[in-house]
Scaffold this motif. Structure first.
Motif, mmCIF file in Angstrom:
data_model
loop_
_atom_site.group_PDB
_atom_site.id
_atom_site.type_symbol
_atom_site.label_atom_id
_atom_site.label_comp_id
_atom_site.label_asym_id
_atom_site.label_seq_id
_atom_site.Cartn_x
_atom_site.Cartn_y
_atom_site.Cartn_z
ATOM 1 N N ALA A 77 63.891 69.748 23.475
ATOM 2 C CA ALA A 77 63.095 70.977 23.586
ATOM 3 C C ALA A 77 61.633 70.687 23.281
ATOM 4 O O ALA A 77 60.730 71.148 23.972
ATOM 5 N N ARG A 78 61.397 69.877 22.233
ATOM 6 C CA ARG A 78 60.027 69.504 21.888
ATOM 7 C C ARG A 78 59.342 68.782 23.054
ATOM 8 O O ARG A 78 58.198 69.056 23.388
ATOM 9 N N ASP A 79 60.070 67.870 23.697
ATOM 10 C CA ASP A 79 59.496 67.144 24.836
ATOM 11 C C ASP A 79 59.160 68.087 25.981
ATOM 12 O O ASP A 79 58.103 67.968 26.603
ATOM 13 N N ILE A 80 60.048 69.028 26.262
ATOM 14 C CA ILE A 80 59.798 69.983 27.354
ATOM 15 C C ILE A 80 58.590 70.848 27.030
ATOM 16 O O ILE A 80 57.714 71.055 27.873
ATOM 17 N N ILE A 85 55.124 72.363 31.073
ATOM 18 C CA ILE A 85 55.500 72.566 32.475
ATOM 19 C C ILE A 85 55.617 74.034 32.869
ATOM 20 O O ILE A 85 56.004 74.337 33.987
ATOM 21 N N GLY A 86 55.251 74.914 31.958
ATOM 22 C CA GLY A 86 55.180 76.326 32.302
ATOM 23 C C GLY A 86 56.441 77.134 32.105
ATOM 24 O O GLY A 86 56.500 78.282 32.546
ATOM 25 N N LEU A 87 57.440 76.581 31.466
ATOM 26 C CA LEU A 87 58.648 77.357 31.191
ATOM 27 C C LEU A 87 58.406 78.274 30.003
ATOM 28 O O LEU A 87 57.748 77.891 29.034
ATOM 29 N N ALA A 88 58.956 79.461 30.082
ATOM 30 C CA ALA A 88 58.900 80.377 28.945
ATOM 31 C C ALA A 88 59.721 79.780 27.807
ATOM 32 O O ALA A 88 60.708 79.063 28.040
ATOM 33 N N LEU A 89 59.326 80.066 26.580
ATOM 34 C CA LEU A 89 60.018 79.512 25.419
ATOM 35 C C LEU A 89 61.507 79.848 25.442
ATOM 36 O O LEU A 89 62.346 78.994 25.165
#
Length: 122
Positions: A77-80, A85-89
């Motif tokens: 999750a930390r890497d994402i 990349i614009g994903l909502a939390l």
């Protein structure tokens, strides 16, 4: 280097009559990252009992298999999040298998102290 790249270099756990590679466990967790994964699922992946898996993890890694899996998810999750990349939390949380923001927040803080996160961004 991303966490997912670091774990690709993991070594095998060797016991007198059993050799366990983390590679199948990592592959299973990545493939099923957003699913509920049990200790039985992890043990079945490497073909041993959940008790044997727990003993080996404690002996060689000093951590329970489920804690390893949640740590794996938190690092992913930390890497994402850090890639931006614009994903909502909430999408990241769901993707990484966390059932609630509270669960993620609590585990994330325990696994990745704020000091470490600040140092990575400086």
């Amino acid at each position: 280097m991303l966490f997912i790249e670091k774990i690709a270099q993991s070594q095998s756990v060797e016991a007198p009559s059993t050799t366990i590679s983390l590679a199948p466990l990592q592959a299973y967790v990545v493939k099923n990252i957003s699913e509920d994964i049990s200790l039985d699922d992890l043990a079945a992946t490497v073909g041993i009992s959940k008790f044997a898996l727990t003993r080996l993890f404690h002996k060689y890694y000093g951590i329970a298999p489920m804690r390893w899996m949640w740590s794996f998810r938190a690092h992913l999750a930390r890497d994402i999040i850090s890639k931006g990349i614009g994903l909502a939390l909430m999408d990241v949380l769901t993707l990484c298998g966390f059932n609630s923001p509270q669960h993620f927040s609590r585990f994330f803080r325990k696994t990745l102290p704020l000091r470490v996160l600040r140092e990575e961004h400086e």
